[in-house]
Design an enzyme around this catalytic site. Structure first.
Site, short mmCIF file in Angstrom:
data_model
loop_
_atom_site.label_atom_id
_atom_site.label_comp_id
_atom_site.label_asym_id
_atom_site.label_seq_id
_atom_site.Cartn_x
_atom_site.Cartn_y
_atom_site.Cartn_z
N ASP A 119 9.11 -6.51 3.78
CA ASP A 119 8.95 -6.14 5.35
C ASP A 119 10.23 -5.60 5.70
O ASP A 119 11.34 -5.93 5.48
CB ASP A 119 8.30 -7.35 5.86
CG ASP A 119 7.72 -7.04 7.12
OD1 ASP A 119 6.61 -6.16 7.19
OD2 ASP A 119 7.93 -6.98 8.13
N LYS A 166 20.30 7.33 -1.66
CA LYS A 166 19.85 6.17 -0.86
C LYS A 166 19.75 4.88 -1.67
O LYS A 166 19.97 3.80 -0.99
CB LYS A 166 18.61 6.70 -0.49
CG LYS A 166 17.80 5.61 0.66
CD LYS A 166 16.29 6.15 0.88
CE LYS A 166 15.39 4.87 1.56
NZ LYS A 166 14.06 5.00 1.82
N ASP A 210 13.06 7.98 7.21
CA ASP A 210 14.25 8.57 6.54
C ASP A 210 14.56 9.77 7.09
O ASP A 210 15.89 9.91 7.16
CB ASP A 210 13.59 8.84 4.92
CG ASP A 210 13.87 7.67 4.03
OD1 ASP A 210 14.19 6.76 4.56
OD2 ASP A 210 13.83 7.92 2.87
N HIS A 250 19.01 -0.74 2.83
CA HIS A 250 18.65 -2.15 2.88
C HIS A 250 18.00 -2.78 1.98
O HIS A 250 18.12 -3.81 1.28
CB HIS A 250 18.01 -1.99 4.41
CG HIS A 250 16.72 -1.09 4.25
ND1 HIS A 250 16.77 0.19 4.03
CD2 HIS A 250 15.59 -1.03 4.88
CE1 HIS A 250 15.65 0.76 3.96
NE2 HIS A 250 14.90 0.09 4.64
N SER A 269 0.67 -1.25 0.15
CA SER A 269 -0.06 0.11 0.13
C SER A 269 0.87 1.21 0.15
O SER A 269 0.41 2.18 -0.18
CB SER A 269 -0.90 0.06 1.23
OG SER A 269 -0.13 -0.17 2.40
N LYS A 292 7.63 3.27 -1.29
CA LYS A 292 8.57 2.06 -1.29
C LYS A 292 8.48 1.44 -2.91
O LYS A 292 9.43 1.17 -3.44
CB LYS A 292 7.83 0.82 -0.63
CG LYS A 292 8.24 0.71 0.81
CD LYS A 292 7.87 -0.95 1.44
CE LYS A 292 7.90 -0.80 3.08
NZ LYS A 292 7.58 -1.98 3.42
P1 IMP Z 1 6.78 -2.17 6.95
O1 IMP Z 1 6.16 -2.70 7.90
O2 IMP Z 1 7.63 -2.95 5.99
O3 IMP Z 1 5.81 -1.26 6.01
O4 IMP Z 1 7.87 -1.09 7.40
C1 IMP Z 1 7.96 -0.77 8.72
C2 IMP Z 1 8.12 0.68 9.00
O5 IMP Z 1 9.42 1.16 8.43
C3 IMP Z 1 7.03 1.43 8.34
O6 IMP Z 1 6.67 2.55 8.97
C4 IMP Z 1 7.98 2.20 7.13
O7 IMP Z 1 7.41 3.33 6.75
C5 IMP Z 1 9.44 2.31 7.46
N1 IMP Z 1 10.35 2.09 6.53
C6 IMP Z 1 10.37 0.81 5.89
N2 IMP Z 1 11.53 1.03 4.96
C7 IMP Z 1 11.88 2.47 5.13
C8 IMP Z 1 12.61 3.37 4.46
O8 IMP Z 1 13.47 3.04 3.50
N3 IMP Z 1 12.96 4.44 4.92
C9 IMP Z 1 12.27 5.07 6.01
N4 IMP Z 1 11.20 4.38 6.40
C10 IMP Z 1 10.97 2.77 6.12
#
Ligand code: IMP
Length: 194
Positions: free
Chosen positions: A75, A168, A150, A173, A18, A22
């Site tokens: 994830d 970035k 970020d 990751h 969603s 990403k």
């Molecule tokens: P998710 O459960 O995989 O969506 O990610 C866990 C949390 O990490 C969510 O709040 C995402 O917005 C955050 N997140 C994941 N990847 C990044 C990134 O590359 N930069 C910043 N926040 C991230």
């Protein structure tokens, strides 16, 4: 990528999420490896678990039941050393509740952290995960305009946050996990073509 009548594009593989931020990053990174990917926008079931991999596998299965095409999901977790790995698998919930400001308030001198990404591929026959991490630290204040964590995550060997960095997508990751996935995926495509 296949182009069909009516200008609609069909892709060999979809990213189910969603989160359009990403997807934009995933698309850029995979394009650089020669893989075209479509966006299947969908809210996915996220189980509560201490294991990112278990969460990713369930997410991928849920995604496949909705998209019904070869796909990847991602994830992520932000693991902070002085908080014994918190928020880790709960990063999404913590971002929605206390947010970056709340994280900054919890930290003192030790600001070391790592960001972990799990990419899981799923089709009718295969379920395969690829993980990668980037070490770094949490900044002392919000720096730069970016999504998610970020503005507070500074990757190792840099002095700026992900939100401030122009590269970035060449160090993150996500980049590292997608690089592993791409190698595997392209090899699989090649052997299917033979
Ligand atoms: P998710 O459960 O995989 O969506 O990610 C866990 C949390 O990490 C969510 O709040 C995402 O917005 C955050 N997140 C994941 N990847 C990044 C990134 O590359 N930069 C910043 N926040 C991230």
């Amino acid at each position: 990528m296949k182009v069909v009548a009516g200008m609609q594009q069909l892709f060999d593989i979809y990213f189910v999420s969603s989160n359009k931020h990403k997807f934009q990053e995933v698309k850029k990174i995979l394009n650089s490896f020669g893989i075209q990917i479509g966006f299947f926008k969908s809210e996915l079931e996220e189980i509560q678990s201490n294991s990112l991999k278990d969460i990713a596998i369930k997410k991928a299965q849920d995604a496949f039941s909705k998209c019904k095409k070869p796909l990847i999901i991602e994830d992520d977790g932000l693991f902070i050393d002085s908080l014994l790995g918190f928020p880790g698998p709960y990063s999404s919930y913590v971002f929605k509740t206390i947010g970056n400001g709340g994280i900054l308030n919890l930290l003192k001198n030790n600001r070391r952290a790592k960001f972990v990404s799990i990419i899981t591929f799923c089709d009718k026959h295969t379920l395969q995960s690829f993980d990668a991490k980037i070490s770094g630290s949490i900044s002392k204040s919000l720096k730069g305009k970016g999504w998610g964590y970020d503005p507070i995550f500074i990757p190792e060997n840099y002095s700026q946050t992900f939100a401030q960095l122009s590269n970035k997508n060449q160090v993150s990751h996500r980049y590292k996990a997608l690089k592993k996935f791409s190698k595997w995926y392209l090899r699989m495509q090649e052997s299917n073509d033979q």
